[in-house]
Design a protein around this motif. Sequence first.
Motif, PDB file in Angstrom:
ATOM      1  N   LEU A   4       6.728  -6.266  -6.011  1.00 34.65           N
ATOM      2  CA  LEU A   4       7.604  -5.197  -5.711  1.00 34.65           C
ATOM      3  C   LEU A   4       8.917  -5.355  -6.082  1.00 34.65           C
ATOM      4  CD1 LEU A   4       6.106  -4.562  -2.245  1.00 34.65           C
ATOM      5  CD2 LEU A   4       5.368  -3.942  -4.365  1.00 34.65           C
ATOM      6  N   TRP A   5       9.554  -4.410  -6.209  1.00 31.97           N
ATOM      7  CA  TRP A   5      11.197  -4.371  -6.635  1.00 31.97           C
ATOM      8  C   TRP A   5      11.831  -3.771  -5.412  1.00 31.97           C
ATOM      9  CZ3 TRP A   5      15.170  -1.086  -6.419  1.00 31.97           C
ATOM     10  CH2 TRP A   5      16.529  -1.412  -7.142  1.00 31.97           C
ATOM     11  N   PHE A   6      13.236  -4.596  -4.992  1.00 25.01           N
ATOM     12  CA  PHE A   6      13.694  -4.521  -3.639  1.00 25.01           C
ATOM     13  C   PHE A   6      15.409  -3.973  -3.825  1.00 25.01           C
ATOM     14  CE2 PHE A   6      10.301  -6.882  -2.223  1.00 25.01           C
ATOM     15  CZ  PHE A   6       9.863  -6.221  -1.020  1.00 25.01           C
ATOM     16  N   LEU A   7      15.661  -2.991  -3.332  1.00 27.27           N
ATOM     17  CA  LEU A   7      17.144  -2.839  -3.450  1.00 27.27           C
ATOM     18  C   LEU A   7      17.541  -3.225  -1.855  1.00 27.27           C
ATOM     19  CD1 LEU A   7      19.758  -1.641  -4.309  1.00 27.27           C
ATOM     20  CD2 LEU A   7      19.121   0.474  -3.542  1.00 27.27           C
TER      21      LEU A   7
ATOM     22  N   PRO B  77      11.832 -12.036  -5.368  1.00 28.37           N
ATOM     23  CA  PRO B  77      12.206 -12.676  -6.618  1.00 28.37           C
ATOM     24  C   PRO B  77      12.922 -11.540  -7.456  1.00 28.37           C
ATOM     25  CG  PRO B  77      10.104 -12.397  -6.639  1.00 28.37           C
ATOM     26  CD  PRO B  77      10.340 -12.203  -5.334  1.00 28.37           C
ATOM     27  N   ARG B  78      12.351 -10.103  -7.228  1.00 27.11           N
ATOM     28  CA  ARG B  78      12.928  -8.893  -7.967  1.00 27.11           C
ATOM     29  C   ARG B  78      13.569  -8.067  -7.043  1.00 27.11           C
ATOM     30  NH1 ARG B  78       8.373  -5.600  -9.866  1.00 27.11           N
ATOM     31  NH2 ARG B  78       9.801  -4.617 -11.264  1.00 27.11           N
TER      32      ARG B  78
ATOM     33  N   ALA C  92      10.718 -12.882   4.866  1.00 23.39           N
ATOM     34  CA  ALA C  92       9.477 -12.142   5.259  1.00 23.39           C
ATOM     35  C   ALA C  92       9.073 -11.516   3.968  1.00 23.39           C
ATOM     36  CB  ALA C  92       9.771 -11.015   6.466  1.00 23.39           C
ATOM     37  N   PHE C  93       9.958 -11.062   2.901  1.00 23.98           N
ATOM     38  CA  PHE C  93       9.254 -10.360   1.976  1.00 23.98           C
ATOM     39  C   PHE C  93       9.195 -11.113   0.650  1.00 23.98           C
ATOM     40  CE2 PHE C  93      11.661  -7.702   5.088  1.00 23.98           C
ATOM     41  CZ  PHE C  93      10.596  -6.558   5.308  1.00 23.98           C
TER      42      PHE C  93
ATOM     43  N   ALA D 246       0.890  -1.292  -0.006  1.00 22.40           N
ATOM     44  CA  ALA D 246      -0.004   0.048   0.309  1.00 22.40           C
ATOM     45  C   ALA D 246       0.992   1.244  -0.047  1.00 22.40           C
ATOM     46  CB  ALA D 246      -0.917   0.001   1.329  1.00 22.40           C
ATOM     47  N   LEU D 247       2.182   1.158   0.147  1.00 23.66           N
ATOM     48  CA  LEU D 247       3.043   2.375   0.254  1.00 23.66           C
ATOM     49  C   LEU D 247       3.827   2.587  -0.882  1.00 23.66           C
ATOM     50  CD1 LEU D 247       4.190   1.778   4.058  1.00 23.66           C
ATOM     51  CD2 LEU D 247       2.427   3.392   3.021  1.00 23.66           C
ATOM     52  N   GLY D 248       4.243   1.639  -1.807  1.00 25.66           N
ATOM     53  CA  GLY D 248       5.067   1.712  -2.779  1.00 25.66           C
ATOM     54  C   GLY D 248       5.453   0.463  -3.797  1.00 25.66           C
ATOM     55  N   GLU D 249       6.346   0.727  -4.588  1.00 24.98           N
ATOM     56  CA  GLU D 249       6.596  -0.585  -5.533  1.00 24.98           C
ATOM     57  C   GLU D 249       8.112  -0.689  -5.712  1.00 24.98           C
ATOM     58  OE1 GLU D 249       4.535   0.093  -9.151  1.00 24.98           O
ATOM     59  OE2 GLU D 249       2.595  -0.233  -8.435  1.00 24.98           O
TER      60      GLU D 249
END
Length: 252
Positions: free
Chosen positions: A152-155, A168-169, A145-146, A129-132
């Motif tokens: 979503l894409w994660f740095l 995965p991303r 946990a993620f 709900a806060l970002g992508e």
Amino acid sequence: MGAERHILILGGTTEARRLAGELDALPGLRVTTSLAGRVAQPRLPAGEVRIGGFGGPEGLARWLREQQVDALIDATHPFAGTISFNAAEAAAEVHVPLLAVRRPGWVAGPGDDWHDVGSLDEAAEALPALGERVFLTTGRMGLAAFAHLGRLWFLVRSVDAPEPPAPPRMEVLLDRGPFTVEAERELIRRHRIDVLVTKDSGAAATSAKLTAAREAGIPVVVVRRPPTPEGVPTVADPAEAREWLDRILAGG
């Protein structure tokens, strides 16, 4: 301070390294710092260093007894968790004075959009709900946990490379603080970050990301600190720890 006295510091933090350096320079003290061993190449403090767990509160109590420790200082990370409870139990069993060094937590200021959560699982639940595009700065532990957030894409920034399961991303950035506001600002801009996730470590060395997030107008998910043992005297910095230790070794 009289005859040689043995001080055990449960370390891994800037405060622990600073305290070990100050105490090791004093005559009549034997200083040992214990590190958990979760970082492949930790920054080693002055004095003696041991790496690895003790084997629960019973193992720590045995070590305190065998090594004739005169005072125990818990200067672990605010999220180290179990070791603080083990230290409280072991110190009580062996009747060794115990002090906790806990840096103050971060406090939101004007312009901050902080979302307080109690765990990494709650942080993951809040994210969609806060970002992508997520800047995840909670370390390499707990990425599971993620892992289900495929949209979503994660740095992910950590000192050592994380292990699966993980999102995965994901792009991994291996780095160690301190970080500057300028560098954090550039990371957020370059990766088009629209939400930051952090633990409330309270460290000045890693607080620049909060300033950069405020400037960028992006929300920050802040994981609250876990509970700590009741009844353990606590100070905020090494200077106060020195004062406590002086009193303890003087019999006060």
